[in-house]
Design an enzyme around this catalytic site. Structure first.
Site, PDB file in Angstrom:
ATOM      1  N   HIS A 116       2.712  29.709 -36.798  1.00  0.00           N
ATOM      2  CA  HIS A 116       1.800  30.318 -35.831  1.00  0.00           C
ATOM      3  C   HIS A 116       2.316  31.732 -35.571  1.00  0.00           C
ATOM      4  CE1 HIS A 116      -0.072  30.979 -31.870  1.00  0.00           C
ATOM      5  NE2 HIS A 116      -0.875  29.974 -32.135  1.00  0.00           N
TER       6      HIS A 116
ATOM      7  N   ASP B  20       9.561  24.639 -33.462  1.00  0.00           N
ATOM      8  CA  ASP B  20       8.361  24.896 -32.669  1.00  0.00           C
ATOM      9  C   ASP B  20       7.609  23.572 -32.540  1.00  0.00           C
ATOM     10  OD1 ASP B  20       5.754  25.356 -31.898  1.00  0.00           O
ATOM     11  OD2 ASP B  20       5.389  26.997 -33.300  1.00  0.00           O
TER      12      ASP B  20
ATOM     13  N   GLN C  27       2.803  21.514 -31.430  1.00  0.00           N
ATOM     14  CA  GLN C  27       1.843  20.493 -31.871  1.00  0.00           C
ATOM     15  C   GLN C  27       2.453  19.105 -31.975  1.00  0.00           C
ATOM     16  OE1 GLN C  27      -1.386  20.989 -32.281  1.00  0.00           O
ATOM     17  NE2 GLN C  27      -1.217  23.179 -31.870  1.00  0.00           N
TER      18      GLN C  27
ATOM     19  N   LYS D  86      -0.662  21.107 -24.349  1.00  0.00           N
ATOM     20  CA  LYS D  86      -1.013  20.444 -25.602  1.00  0.00           C
ATOM     21  C   LYS D  86      -0.755  18.947 -25.509  1.00  0.00           C
ATOM     22  CE  LYS D  86      -0.777  24.492 -28.290  1.00  0.00           C
ATOM     23  NZ  LYS D  86      -1.973  25.146 -28.825  1.00  0.00           N
TER      24      LYS D  86
ATOM     25  N   CYS E 174      -4.570  31.581 -35.577  1.00  0.00           N
ATOM     26  CA  CYS E 174      -3.333  32.338 -35.348  1.00  0.00           C
ATOM     27  C   CYS E 174      -2.322  32.100 -36.459  1.00  0.00           C
ATOM     28  CB  CYS E 174      -2.696  32.016 -33.989  1.00  0.00           C
ATOM     29  SG  CYS E 174      -3.673  32.602 -32.629  1.00  0.00           S
TER      30      CYS E 174
END
Lengths: 145, 414
Positions: free
Chosen positions: B131, B208, B211, B234, B372
């Site tokens: 991202h 990261d 998600q 999220k 993104c």
């Protein structure tokens, strides 16, 4: 093209055409059809300086100046956007720069397009209008000098 | 937890849907089908209730306050830290730093750890599928420090080329920052292997988890990552709150990122000493309400059980993938073996934006565009995709509605 017709007259015509549709499905079908029919832009015009910023899809817009009137040509890789451009061209192409600059283009609101499109897409549409007006302004200033 | 991982509970989607008021609304005259969960999930009533309770019952600035409201707010705020610690199995609560979300967490590491540890000629490794928020902070850092950014390529299935990664690793590698689950494709990356190899090379690893946190069981100790970044919105929590996990010795060695109130021990004009972890990194009045409500989101997930959520989402993904594969000219971007909850696709001769507009007209919320992840789109030579991403409250029937609308849209557009 429609040399003697006023911007408002063409706008009213489009608003009337849209009033015949019962649903947005039908409206989109019509817009898509307009998009498919829009004369494709010659590849030589598909350059960075003709790109309209602020659209999720790629939009190219160019204009010619003939006998005091502006004629637009445009294209996009997305067909609904192309249909919207086609309507804008129908309304503004062949008009004098001054009239283009002053045009309110209320038909966009009246056919419900502004409220129906998501904000980002509506902004894209406004970017196109702004770019068309910028061409008119540029030709007007060029002429004045 | 109510459910153990071994019990095969059939999830009661309709009972779950009742907890999400927004799912009752209509869009363009049709029942909303919300498939933009990878962008943000909807919020259960329990999360919203906590926000209202806080503001109507015990709103106060936290820490230092001696009055009852301040104590109640502080206690609730710190309970959320404990909940996050358990949720991702951090070794201690001091390792949980509250931030605005994943982007701020990554920036915190880039500015604080990065500027302290990255020198000219050092290398940072990321991947093609990152991202923008896991690209740009490192680009800025590399420019500033004269360091080098290296990129792990992906194959046609959207999987990281692990041999290439191994070759990129060297004594120069100081940091590997990798997305756990790709937001654009749903591909799950082999982070255990990445962390192991990176550590052997002496590099620090940031994962990261924007998600992954909502779908996968996160155990930062077992994973052995050095940093883990996530966003509450999220995983059914409020927007504007998320966190950074960092190993204690790393966080302790790092200078503050933002400075001001709350992050200090003592301030004088001769010099200032900083507060202990985690407060050293939490300058200013934090996002108290949303932090407290974050715990309600974790409770919501724990009550259903991640195992059950995952099973349901996997069924949805399998159903969607099978249905979409039937459509002529449709190509799924990222058809890796190990995927979760996201299906991203393009259709021959059709612009994703056109599909997005027509699906919206049918009441279906999908995301169209580059998500993104422009370098990834460039890798696949596409302007963008249509992305449908699923959550616990979605149903197979909704997928069928999307597929029917999609077929109709393609017919209109071609």
């Amino acid at each position: 093209m429609n040399g003697s017709r006023t911007i408002e007259a063409t706008e009213n015509e489009i608003v009337e055409e849209f009033s015949l549709f019962d649903s947005w499905d039908d409206k989109y079908e019509y817009i898509i059809d307009l998009g498919k029919k829009l004369h494709p832009l010659d590849e030589k015009y598909k350059i960075d300086e003709n790109r309209v910023r602020g659209c999720q899809s790629t939009v190219w817009l160019t204009a010619d100046y003939e006998n005091g009137k502006i004629f637009y040509k445009a294209d996009s890789d997305a067909v609904i956007v192309k249909g919207l451009i086609s309507m804008l061209i129908r309304v503004l192409s062949g008009q004098e720069p001054d009239k283009i600059i002053k045009a309110n283009l209320d038909f966009i609101k009246e056919i419900g397009m502004m409220s129906h499109l998501a904000q980002t897409r509506a902004n894209g549409l406004l970017s196109m209008v702004k770019q068309m007006k910028n061409y008119a302004l540029a030709y007007k200033l060029k002429n004045a000098n | 937890m109510i459910y153990s991982a071994t019990i095969q509970n059939k999830l009661d989607v309709f009972a779950i849907r009742k907890q999400f008021p927004v799912l009752n609304r209509e869009v363009k005259g049709k029942p909303l089908v919300y498939f933009d969960n990878a962008a943000t999930t909807q919020k259960p009533q329990s999360v919203m209730d906590v926000l209202v309770d806080y503001y109507s019952g015990y709103n106060a600035n936290i820490h230092r306050g001696i009055h009852t409201l301040a104590e109640e707010a502080t206690a609730a705020f710190e309970l959320s830290r404990d909940a996050v610690q358990k949720f991702i199995n951090a070794a201690s609560r001091e390792e949980i730093i509250f931030t605005k979300g994943t982007t701020e967490s990554i920036n915190l590491v880039a500015y604080s750890w990065g500027r302290q540890n990255i020198k000219a000629g050092d290398e940072i490794i990321i991947s093609t599928m990152e991202h923008h928020s896991n690209i740009v902070p490192w680009q800025i850092l590399c420019q500033e420090m004269d360091a080098v950014l290296k990129i792990i390529p992906v194959n046609d299935h959207g999987e990281l080329l692990m041999e290439e990664f191994e070759q990129l690793l060297s004594a120069k590698t100081k940091l590997v920052s990798i997305v756990h689950v790709s937001n654009a494709m749903g591909v799950v990356n082999p982070v255990d292997k990445i962390i192991e190899s990176a550590h052997k090379a002496g590099a620090v690893v940031l994962i990261d988890g924007a998600q992954s946190t909502v779908h996968l069981d996160i155990d930062v100790q077992e994973m052995d990552c050095d940093f883990f970044a996530f966003s509450a919105h999220k995983f059914y929590g409020p927007t504007g709150i998320g966190g950074l996990y960092g190993k204690k010795q790393l966080l302790e060695s790092m200078p503050p990122f933002l400075s001001g109130g709350e992050m200090i021990k003592e301030v004088s004009f001769d010099g200032t000493t900083y507060a202990d972890l985690p407060y050293k990194f939490e300058a200013g009045t934090p996002n108290i309400a949303d932090t407290i409500a974050l715990k309600a989101a974790i409770d919501f997930i724990n009550q259903i059980g991640k195992e059950n959520i995952r099973r349901h989402e996997n069924e949805l993904l399998a159903h969607a993938t099978a249905q979409l594969r039937e459509i002529e000219g449709l190509k799924i971007i990222g058809d890796a073996q190990n995927k979760i909850s996201v299906v991203s696709f393009v259709v021959d001769k059709v612009h994703p934006q056109d599909l997005g507009i027509l699906l919206d007209n049918a009441g279906i919320a999908v995301r169209t565009g580059h998500h993104c992840t422009q370098p990834l789109m460039q890798r696949f030579r596409i302007p963008g995709t249509v992305r449908a991403s699923f959550a616990v409250y979605n149903t197979k029937e909704e997928i069928d509605v999307m597929v029917t609308s999609l077929r109709k849209a393609i017919k209109m557009l071609l």
